[in-house]
Design a protein around this motif. Structure first.
Motif, PDB file in Angstrom:
ATOM      1  N   ASP A  30     -23.860  -7.976 -24.204  1.00 54.11           N
ATOM      2  CA  ASP A  30     -23.110  -8.004 -25.110  1.00 54.11           C
ATOM      3  C   ASP A  30     -22.406  -9.404 -25.211  1.00 54.11           C
ATOM      4  O   ASP A  30     -22.106  -9.618 -26.383  1.00 54.11           O
ATOM      5  CB  ASP A  30     -21.749  -7.191 -24.595  1.00 54.11           C
ATOM      6  CG  ASP A  30     -20.855  -6.727 -25.880  1.00 54.11           C
ATOM      7  OD1 ASP A  30     -21.378  -6.804 -27.133  1.00 54.11           O
ATOM      8  OD2 ASP A  30     -19.461  -6.458 -25.586  1.00 54.11           O
ATOM      9  N   SER A 138     -17.063  -0.074 -28.728  1.00 52.00           N
ATOM     10  CA  SER A 138     -18.027   0.237 -27.934  1.00 52.00           C
ATOM     11  C   SER A 138     -18.334  -1.253 -27.138  1.00 52.00           C
ATOM     12  O   SER A 138     -18.823  -1.178 -25.786  1.00 52.00           O
ATOM     13  CB  SER A 138     -19.461   0.702 -28.046  1.00 52.00           C
ATOM     14  OG  SER A 138     -20.095   0.030 -29.223  1.00 52.00           O
ATOM     15  N   SER A 139     -18.415  -2.242 -27.878  1.00 53.17           N
ATOM     16  CA  SER A 139     -18.867  -3.496 -27.584  1.00 53.17           C
ATOM     17  C   SER A 139     -18.436  -4.476 -28.428  1.00 53.17           C
ATOM     18  O   SER A 139     -17.873  -4.315 -29.502  1.00 53.17           O
ATOM     19  CB  SER A 139     -20.313  -3.520 -27.737  1.00 53.17           C
ATOM     20  OG  SER A 139     -20.614  -3.036 -28.731  1.00 53.17           O
ATOM     21  N   CYS A 141     -20.525  -6.673 -29.624  1.00 52.25           N
ATOM     22  CA  CYS A 141     -21.418  -6.654 -30.762  1.00 52.25           C
ATOM     23  C   CYS A 141     -21.126  -5.557 -32.067  1.00 52.25           C
ATOM     24  O   CYS A 141     -21.489  -5.968 -32.827  1.00 52.25           O
ATOM     25  CB  CYS A 141     -22.739  -6.215 -29.971  1.00 52.25           C
ATOM     26  SG  CYS A 141     -23.509  -7.774 -29.289  1.00 52.25           S
ATOM     27  N   GLU A 142     -20.711  -4.603 -31.794  1.00 54.49           N
ATOM     28  CA  GLU A 142     -20.255  -3.567 -32.696  1.00 54.49           C
ATOM     29  C   GLU A 142     -19.017  -4.456 -33.350  1.00 54.49           C
ATOM     30  O   GLU A 142     -19.218  -3.897 -34.820  1.00 54.49           O
ATOM     31  CB  GLU A 142     -19.569  -2.146 -31.996  1.00 54.49           C
ATOM     32  CG  GLU A 142     -19.423  -1.283 -33.148  1.00 54.49           C
ATOM     33  CD  GLU A 142     -18.999  -0.011 -32.614  1.00 54.49           C
ATOM     34  OE1 GLU A 142     -18.597   0.923 -33.335  1.00 54.49           O
ATOM     35  OE2 GLU A 142     -19.176   0.514 -31.414  1.00 54.49           O
ATOM     36  N   ILE A 169     -24.823  -3.695 -27.994  1.00 55.95           N
ATOM     37  CA  ILE A 169     -24.432  -2.477 -28.040  1.00 55.95           C
ATOM     38  C   ILE A 169     -24.988  -1.440 -27.049  1.00 55.95           C
ATOM     39  O   ILE A 169     -24.424  -0.753 -26.436  1.00 55.95           O
ATOM     40  CB  ILE A 169     -24.554  -1.863 -29.452  1.00 55.95           C
ATOM     41  CG1 ILE A 169     -23.669  -2.637 -30.643  1.00 55.95           C
ATOM     42  CG2 ILE A 169     -23.842  -0.223 -29.381  1.00 55.95           C
ATOM     43  CD1 ILE A 169     -23.812  -2.351 -32.097  1.00 55.95           C
ATOM     44  N   THR A 173     -23.040   0.231 -23.887  1.00 59.90           N
ATOM     45  CA  THR A 173     -22.690   1.426 -23.736  1.00 59.90           C
ATOM     46  C   THR A 173     -23.538   2.066 -22.814  1.00 59.90           C
ATOM     47  O   THR A 173     -23.458   3.683 -22.786  1.00 59.90           O
ATOM     48  CB  THR A 173     -23.245   2.097 -25.206  1.00 59.90           C
ATOM     49  OG1 THR A 173     -24.476   1.804 -25.549  1.00 59.90           O
ATOM     50  CG2 THR A 173     -22.248   1.481 -26.324  1.00 59.90           C
ATOM     51  N   THR A 181     -18.908   5.158 -26.904  1.00 59.41           N
ATOM     52  CA  THR A 181     -19.933   5.410 -28.052  1.00 59.41           C
ATOM     53  C   THR A 181     -19.511   6.465 -29.029  1.00 59.41           C
ATOM     54  O   THR A 181     -19.102   7.438 -28.676  1.00 59.41           O
ATOM     55  CB  THR A 181     -21.212   5.736 -27.473  1.00 59.41           C
ATOM     56  OG1 THR A 181     -21.608   4.940 -26.285  1.00 59.41           O
ATOM     57  CG2 THR A 181     -22.413   5.920 -28.528  1.00 59.41           C
ATOM     58  N   THR A 185     -20.389   3.752 -33.910  1.00 57.89           N
ATOM     59  CA  THR A 185     -21.584   3.289 -32.983  1.00 57.89           C
ATOM     60  C   THR A 185     -22.842   3.292 -33.700  1.00 57.89           C
ATOM     61  O   THR A 185     -23.646   2.508 -33.966  1.00 57.89           O
ATOM     62  CB  THR A 185     -21.188   3.336 -31.542  1.00 57.89           C
ATOM     63  OG1 THR A 185     -20.084   3.079 -31.304  1.00 57.89           O
ATOM     64  CG2 THR A 185     -22.162   2.385 -30.856  1.00 57.89           C
TER      65      THR A 185
END
Length: 338
Positions: A30, A138-139, A141-142, A169, A173, A181, A185
């Motif tokens: 991530d 979730s992350s 990156c999300e 992601i 997750t 998630t 997501t």
């Protein structure tokens, strides 16, 4: 990301010529995916940036687009110090406390740059000019994807950016199985696939590139597994000697802690890894349900993270750390058996 913060970020970037992007020490999927994803996004809007990590990252992440251009502070210290000192804006991703950057911490504390935090961990510190913090995500990156979407540029995402963000992601997750998630997501993942992310190939690069020594190390870890059904808990220990004997490389123990949670009836899993170079025991905590490993790590092992995934450390010996951990479990028996 709220529109006022989007507007402030646009204003900040308009006058920024020197931008640095930094994740936490020992960067995972991530951290690497989000920093590179943001780097590609900034390029999309006409801004140059440098991605700098505090220390080296695992081999299984070296294939990610842009990874070869990442600056590594522990190897390029003077150059990285100068970049931080000269920066107009520094993005800090996937952490919310300077202490999570190791040796880079002092440089961040002394720079005159303005900070932008993008992070999904609990209890953020207030060092940033703009703080984008959302523990429901979730992350990181999300969150970067959401930022790109807030700029109205989701359909301009390049295959390289899509690959970076999908990777983070996917890994944060647990291949989309953790309860963080959400439908959002999956909608983000769908857009990233439309923009060029190849999910099957990414999964193969992440999960199907084991070295023989890593698989043998996993065997040692599983052999060391201790199950405590009276507390619905399982833990693994890895000594420095065991790591050395099996040619340990950075990232080789990634995911080992999760094997404890595959056992029927287990809701709390831990791995203790001896690191003699740093003089500590590195600890990863995982849980399912409502048992908060974030609180457990913060209260007892100088760590923290998420409710179901956290990290910590101990300066005791491996044996003493395990004994301390076992002695704490009766205090949490009610919560673990709830």
């Amino acid at each position: 990301m709220k529109q006022p913060d989007v507007d402030r970020l646009k204003e900040l970037l308009n006058t920024a010529d020197k931008i640095v992007i930094i994740p936490h020490k020992n960067p995972d999927g991530d951290a690497i995916g989000s920093t590179l994803g943001l780097h590609y996004f900034l390029s999309l809007i006409g801004k140059e940036s440098k991605v700098m990590v505090p220390n080296d990252f695992p081999k299984f992440l070296k294939w990610i687009p842009g990874a070869k251009d990442i600056l590594i502070y522990e190897y390029q210290t003077d150059y990285c110090k100068n970049l931080i000192a000269a920066a107009d804006v520094i993005f800090t991703l996937d952490f919310n406390d300077f202490s999570r950057t190791g040796e880079v911490c002092k440089e961040l504390e002394n720079t005159k740059a303005k900070f932008v935090m993008i992070d999904h961990h609990q209890q953020p510190f207030g060092y940033a000019e703009i703080t984008y913090s959302d523990t429901s995500m979730s992350s990181t990156c999300e969150m970067v994807y959401t930022l790109v979407d807030a700029f109205g540029l989701a359909e301009k995402i390049t295959p390289e950016m899509a690959t970076c963000l999908y990777t983070g992601i996917l890994t944060d997750t647990g291949s989309f199985k953790y309860r963080s998630t959400t439908s959002k997501t999956h909608r983000a993942i769908a857009q990233l696939i439309d923009q060029g992310a190849q999910g099957t190939l990414i999964s193969q690069q992440i999960y199907d590139n084991n070295s023989p020594s890593r698989l043998k190390l996993l065997g040692i870890a599983l052999n060391n597994l201790v199950i405590m059904p009276e507390y619905r808990t399982a833990f693994i220990t890895m000594s420095q000697a065991e790591l050395d004997t099996h040619n340990y490389a950075k990232g080789d123990t990634e995911g080992f802690v999760n094997y404890g949670l595959t056992l029927e009836g287990i809701i709390f899993a831990v791995i203790f890894i001896e690191n003699k170079e740093e003089g500590i025991i590195k600890i990863s905590f995982r849980s399912v349900g409502d048992f908060s490993v974030n609180k457990f790590a913060r209260n007892h092992f100088n760590g923290g993270g998420h409710d179901n995934a956290a990290g910590g450390r101990s300066e005791l010996s491996l044996e003493q750390t395990v004994e301390k951990f076992k002695a704490l479990l009766p205090e949490y028996k009610t919560d673990l058996l709830a």
